[in-house]
Design an enzyme around this catalytic site. Structure first.
Site, PDB file in Angstrom:
ATOM      1  N   ASP A  29     -10.771  -3.070  12.078  1.00 26.44           N
ATOM      2  CA  ASP A  29      -9.919  -4.090  11.583  1.00 26.44           C
ATOM      3  C   ASP A  29      -9.456  -4.980  12.436  1.00 26.44           C
ATOM      4  OD1 ASP A  29      -9.979  -2.791   8.720  1.00 26.44           O
ATOM      5  OD2 ASP A  29      -8.178  -1.499   9.463  1.00 26.44           O
ATOM      6  N   HIS A  86      -4.963  -9.609   3.428  1.00 25.80           N
ATOM      7  CA  HIS A  86      -3.638  -9.572   4.406  1.00 25.80           C
ATOM      8  C   HIS A  86      -4.387  -9.967   6.045  1.00 25.80           C
ATOM      9  CE1 HIS A  86      -4.297  -5.193   5.580  1.00 25.80           C
ATOM     10  NE2 HIS A  86      -5.162  -5.461   4.797  1.00 25.80           N
ATOM     11  N   ARG A  87      -5.242  -9.335   6.180  1.00 25.84           N
ATOM     12  CA  ARG A  87      -5.678  -9.546   7.366  1.00 25.84           C
ATOM     13  C   ARG A  87      -6.359 -10.993   7.856  1.00 25.84           C
ATOM     14  NH1 ARG A  87      -4.114  -5.284   9.764  1.00 25.84           N
ATOM     15  NH2 ARG A  87      -4.667  -3.374   9.022  1.00 25.84           N
ATOM     16  N   ASN A 100      -5.005  -1.972  -4.451  1.00 23.08           N
ATOM     17  CA  ASN A 100      -6.101  -2.321  -3.783  1.00 23.08           C
ATOM     18  C   ASN A 100      -6.098  -1.591  -2.484  1.00 23.08           C
ATOM     19  OD1 ASN A 100      -8.666  -3.422  -3.123  1.00 23.08           O
ATOM     20  ND2 ASN A 100      -7.821  -5.179  -2.196  1.00 23.08           N
ATOM     21  N   ASP A 127       0.870  -1.429   0.004  1.00 23.03           N
ATOM     22  CA  ASP A 127      -0.050  -0.139  -0.111  1.00 23.03           C
ATOM     23  C   ASP A 127       0.771   1.167  -0.021  1.00 23.03           C
ATOM     24  OD1 ASP A 127      -2.239  -1.568  -0.136  1.00 23.03           O
ATOM     25  OD2 ASP A 127      -3.214  -0.657   1.770  1.00 23.03           O
ATOM     26  N   ARG A 139     -15.133  -1.578  -4.768  1.00 23.82           N
ATOM     27  CA  ARG A 139     -15.139  -0.884  -3.403  1.00 23.82           C
ATOM     28  C   ARG A 139     -15.833   0.352  -3.589  1.00 23.82           C
ATOM     29  NH1 ARG A 139      -9.539  -1.478  -0.342  1.00 23.82           N
ATOM     30  NH2 ARG A 139     -10.926  -0.899   1.334  1.00 23.82           N
ATOM     31  N   LYS A 171       0.736  -6.260   1.944  1.00 25.06           N
ATOM     32  CA  LYS A 171      -0.075  -5.038   1.673  1.00 25.06           C
ATOM     33  C   LYS A 171       0.297  -4.333   2.849  1.00 25.06           C
ATOM     34  CE  LYS A 171      -4.962  -3.327   1.661  1.00 25.06           C
ATOM     35  NZ  LYS A 171      -4.966  -2.594   0.168  1.00 25.06           N
ATOM     36  N   GLU A 226     -11.127  -5.259   1.640  1.00 23.91           N
ATOM     37  CA  GLU A 226     -10.333  -6.004   0.582  1.00 23.91           C
ATOM     38  C   GLU A 226     -11.063  -7.186  -0.149  1.00 23.91           C
ATOM     39  OE1 GLU A 226      -7.309  -3.704   2.634  1.00 23.91           O
ATOM     40  OE2 GLU A 226      -9.349  -4.500   3.211  1.00 23.91           O
ATOM     41  N   SER A 231     -14.954   5.429   6.882  1.00 26.07           N
ATOM     42  CA  SER A 231     -14.586   6.745   7.247  1.00 26.07           C
ATOM     43  C   SER A 231     -13.532   7.315   6.290  1.00 26.07           C
ATOM     44  CB  SER A 231     -13.840   6.386   8.634  1.00 26.07           C
ATOM     45  OG  SER A 231     -12.584   5.598   8.506  1.00 26.07           O
ATOM     46  N   GLN A 232     -13.089   6.359   5.513  1.00 25.60           N
ATOM     47  CA  GLN A 232     -12.075   6.865   4.505  1.00 25.60           C
ATOM     48  C   GLN A 232     -12.577   8.071   3.634  1.00 25.60           C
ATOM     49  OE1 GLN A 232     -10.353   3.747   2.297  1.00 25.60           O
ATOM     50  NE2 GLN A 232      -9.426   2.933   4.273  1.00 25.60           N
TER      51      GLN A 232
END
Length: 665
Positions: free
Chosen positions: A320, A395-396, A94, A52, A124, A423, A348, A172-173
């Site tokens: 997250d 990734h998470r 992404n 990222d 997204r 990521k 994601e 929130s982004q």
């Protein structure tokens, strides 16, 4: 970083030690953009190096930023709000933390920009941000499906007199993007009003904190109204340190909570006073039973209550990190319910659906709603199942499910596409293995034995690369021992056996791809001569040397697994290995291969003497008194006389897969 197609985690027994986390993704990409937009030079320390941030850096480079990198620090000269006017196409992968804020900043300043990403990024939503920007007079066009990237941005006709409304219940982004962009044009007070509930408020708190460090004091009225004062201007703070990533810390907090081990896990790089909202994950971990202590810049986590306690939690404040709680629930008594996580569905991947699917594979009972998930652990050890975890390029998910390797059934866990952790945490699995341990007999070993010049080293190293395992070239160990003895002035004779054995047992050896290192010196070429091969045969016949090197070889059995090649790996060194392959070919065929290899290196050779020498070595190795060369009784025989290396690799990997408890991915 593990770049393999899959990574098998053996059942883990305990954990303990210290881990240093990478920088926060949320802070890193915000700081990069603010530093790029402001006036002045910013020195950014401990910047995250991940997919990222690389995406953001590439975009800023394309926009004309001047950057100088030194290790984990970056010196960035801001654009002072001035962007190039020629057409520029930006690919943002992404990375939502790049796509959303860049969209706002570029739209407010204006130009001729195209923004795109991977296919998932094009799924997204970004419509609420675009709608808010269009209220200002920004010119943004969808070049694919309405409401989603890709986008084209043109020159705006800004109207800043009315409040700007933006939805807060999707991401929130969107609000973060507006807050970071609008100081660039704050000729008068600019008001942003949030429509609906603002989710992920802690991420807005990060944005406001960083804006203040760059000289912009946003006035906040609750979480519904934000005012950017007239005359606001982004100015470099000069120097700024990026905190360690609190979301990444959640996996190691969970590890300390679930893994036996009196030492616990010490997490370096952040404490409870972190500006990141996900630091509040430790409150949830404590509620489940973890013992968490904090210092100025570290956390220390130990297992407390066991089994863990189920919780019912509104996770809006840790969206997250809450994913980690879903896997901790596998070790809890009762049903853990995580609420207010609708934002998971537009990350994601659809994280609620993905987590439910993968948790069920392990044997958990899971119920999901549009904005919640409830997880009940398998009733007992017999209800756990070995599972291949699909990671959805998320990734998470990959990092969360590594924790399932502590299951009470002592079953392995397969992580598909482990490199997706790049990521945010490229070295996650290396860090994970550095503080975890397994019973020795649970660490998998694949042995490749065979006579000289059968190609076992080439095959074994390729298998190790494919599986993400450590590699042991036992033949190289004997070559190194012989080389070290000769360098020390010891003749390779029985009379020097005790001295050679003592020397061999203390050698510092490691393999790095095809390179071999002895005491920090690259000896790859020195040990691969014909003379070195004959010297290796000489020392391998000395029982004390073999005994000394036995311990050296067995120390290579480390997480996540080992591929070992040699002449007695499966019979003597690792008799309990999961798969033993005995690789061979005729002396004539091996001689031809060796001949071609020598000629390709410019070394003069004659075929017939090479074949005769190989036959003599075979006789010597098969008739020696100690550990004669022979297949293990349960070895798979592989004659590769007429096979390519690729065919041999495929065949052995199929054999290996057949011995695993997973379905073929």
């Amino acid at each position: 970083m593990f770049a393999t197609r899959l990574l098998d985690l053996p059942p883990l027994a305990h954990a303990g030690g210290s881990v240093t986390l990478p920088g926060s993704k949320s802070i890193s990409n915000r700081v990069l953009l603010l530093a790029a937009l402001c006036q002045g030079v910013t020195e950014i320390h401990d910047l995250l190096d991940s997919d990222d941030t690389r995406v953001m850096l590439a975009a800023l480079d394309a926009l004309g930023c001047t950057m100088q990198r030194e290790g984990s620090s970056l010196r960035l000269t801001g654009l002072n709000g001035r962007l190039p006017q020629e057409p520029i196409a930006l690919f943002l992968g992404n990375a939502g933390t790049a796509m959303r804020p860049l969209t706002a900043a570029l739209a407010v300043l204006g130009g001729n920009f195209s923004l795109s990403g991977v296919s998932r990024m094009h799924e997204r939503p970004i419509g609420d941000l675009v709608d808010a920007l269009r209220q200002l007079g920004c010119r943004i066009d969808y070049t694919g499906q309405d409401g989603f990237p890709p986008l084209h941005i043109g020159t705006p006709s800004l109207q800043l007199d009315a409040p700007i409304q933006v939805r807060g219940d999707v991401s929130s982004q969107f609000l973060t993007a507006l807050l970071m962009a609008l100081p660039l044009v704050a000729r008068r007070d600019i008001v942003i009003e949030v429509v609906g509930e603002l989710i992920s408020r802690p991420y807005i708190a990060i944005t406001l904190n960083l804006l203040a460090q760059f000289g912009v004091q946003v006035q906040r009225e609750g979480w519904q109204r934000f005012v950017i004062p007239a005359g606001s201007r982004l100015r470099s703070p000069g120097s700024l340190h990026v905190e360690a990533d609190a979301s990444s810390a959640s996996y190691f907090v969970a590890l300390g909570a679930i893994a036996p081990g009196s030492e616990g896990i010490r997490i370096q790089g952040l404490g409870e006073n972190s500006i990141q909202g996900d630091i509040r994950f430790i409150e949830a971990a404590r509620a489940m039973g973890a013992v968490v202590d904090s210092g100025p810049n570290h956390l220390h986590v130990r297992r407390g209550a066991w089994p863990l306690k189920a919780i019912d939690l509104d996770c809006n404040h840790i969206p997250d990190a809450a994913m980690t709680l879903a896997v901790m629930a596998l070790y809890a008594q009762g049903t853990t319910v995580l609420r207010n996580i609708a934002s998971w569905r537009v990350k994601e991947t659809d994280r609620i659906a993905a987590m439910a699917t993968e948790l069920r594979k392990l044997g958990a009972s899971v119920q999901e709603t549009p904005d919640s998930i409830a997880v009940t652990a398998p009733a007992d050890a017999g209800d756990w199942r070995a599972a291949s975890i699909h990671t959805y390029d998320d990734h998470r998910i990959a990092m969360c499910f590594s924790l399932a390797a502590f299951n009470p059934a002592k079953l392995p866990v397969r992580i598909l596409d482990p490199q997706c952790v790049a990521k945010t945490f490229p070295d996650y699995f290396e860090a994970f293995f550095s503080v975890t341990a397994a019973a020795t007999d649970h660490i998998p070993v694949l042995c490749v034995d065979g006579p000289t010049a059968s190609g076992k080293g080439t095959l074994a190293s390729a298998l190790a690369a494919a599986l993400g395992y450590h590699f042991l070239d036992s033949g190289a160990l004997y070559r190194i021992a012989a080389y070290a003895a000769v360098q020390s002035g010891l003749a390779l004779e029985a009379t020097n056996e005790p001295a050679i054995a003592a020397l061999a047992g203390g050698l510092d050896i490691h393999f790095e791809g095809e390179r071999v290192w002895l005491d920090g010196q690259d000896v790859s070429e020195a040990i691969r001569t014909e003379q070195a091969g004959m010297d290796a045969s000489a020392v391998s016949s000395l029982p004390s040397v073999r005994a000394a090197l036995m311990d050296v070889q067995q120390r290579f059995r480390r997480l996540p697994g080992l591929v070992a090649d040699g002449r007695d790996m499966g019979t003597v060194v690792f008799p309990d290995s999961q798969l033993k392959v005995y690789l061979t070919a005729s002396a004539q065929r091996r001689g031809e291969r060796r001949y071609k290899q020598l000629i390709s290196k410019g070394i003069s050779a004659t075929l017939d003497p090479l074949c005769a020498d190989l036959a003599a070595r075979d006789l010597r190795d098969t008739t020696r008194a100690v550990a004669p060369l022979k297949p293990a009784q349960d070895a798979m025989l592989l004659d590769n006389s007429d096979l390519t290396i690729e065919e041999s690799i495929t065949l052995v990997l199929d054999w290996w897969q057949s011995k695993q408890p997973f379905d073929t991915p």
